[in-house]
Design an enzyme around this catalytic site. Sequence first.
Site, short mmCIF file in Angstrom:
data_model
loop_
_atom_site.label_atom_id
_atom_site.label_comp_id
_atom_site.label_asym_id
_atom_site.label_seq_id
_atom_site.Cartn_x
_atom_site.Cartn_y
_atom_site.Cartn_z
N TYR A 100 -0.21 47.61 71.89
CA TYR A 100 -1.43 48.30 71.02
C TYR A 100 -1.88 47.28 69.75
O TYR A 100 -2.82 47.04 69.41
CB TYR A 100 -0.78 49.53 70.23
CG TYR A 100 -1.71 50.39 69.54
CD1 TYR A 100 -2.87 51.19 69.89
CD2 TYR A 100 -1.22 50.47 68.07
CE1 TYR A 100 -3.51 51.91 69.05
CE2 TYR A 100 -2.04 51.06 67.00
CZ TYR A 100 -3.23 51.90 67.70
OH TYR A 100 -4.10 52.58 66.84
N LYS A 104 -5.41 45.79 69.12
CA LYS A 104 -6.15 46.06 67.88
C LYS A 104 -6.43 44.71 66.99
O LYS A 104 -7.39 44.55 66.36
CB LYS A 104 -5.31 46.91 67.00
CG LYS A 104 -5.21 48.24 67.51
CD LYS A 104 -6.60 48.85 67.66
CE LYS A 104 -6.74 50.41 67.75
NZ LYS A 104 -8.01 50.91 68.02
#
Length: 248
Positions: A100, A104
């Site tokens: 993640y 991001k």
Amino acid sequence: MGGKAVGNKASVEDGAAVVKTAIDNFGRIDILVNNAGILRDKAFGNVTDKQWNDVISIHLRGTYTCTKAAYPYMVEQKYGRIVNTTSTSGIYGNFGQANYAAAKLGILGFARALALESKKYNILVNTIAPNAGTQLTASVLPADILEAFKPAYVAPLVIALCSDKVPAPGTGALYEVGSGYQARTRWQRSGGYGFPLDVKPLTPEAIVREWEKIIDFDDGRADYPESGEDGLRAVKANFGNTSKTAKL
């Protein structure tokens, strides 16, 4: 309030299908908010290739494909507002979220590069790192936190960044937002230490000897580079540094 919304069930991996819905129903696209996301949290040693690829695909590739589809329309009409969603996990890291966080922070790099390219077309690109209680986080946040993290505390900033009068600096910025808190985040770099270029070779031991100067943010020389040119300024300043000039 007199607005009109049209749903689309395509994955953001198919950005062309998402944007086609807007064009077919409204004839143009002025604003794109890349906000879709999933979680596949695991400690890195336990992450599978599928868990890695799924997260990268939805967050990073999804941001790319939707933007890629909308961008030609915005260029043609010389107007566009793009807001991308990163995360504090990408900015600062977070345990169990290597997939993640990578996606991001990739989104942030993408947004900053695109902001440089698109400004001449009046397409402004910004990035938010929100704290929001949504379907994505409902399974991992307690109820009282979800209440404080209402999306209604994030939406006003997004609207401002999508308006005809985007607040300064206008494009290429990163904002942390949530629970009523609004802030801009930027890079900071220590003043560093410039080794004379005529003293060779530069050794690991020499770097260790000057380590405290290299990492010192409190000597009054720290700066906040906003561009690649800013980043190179200190490097270029060291070009003339020799053992005779003793320039730091």
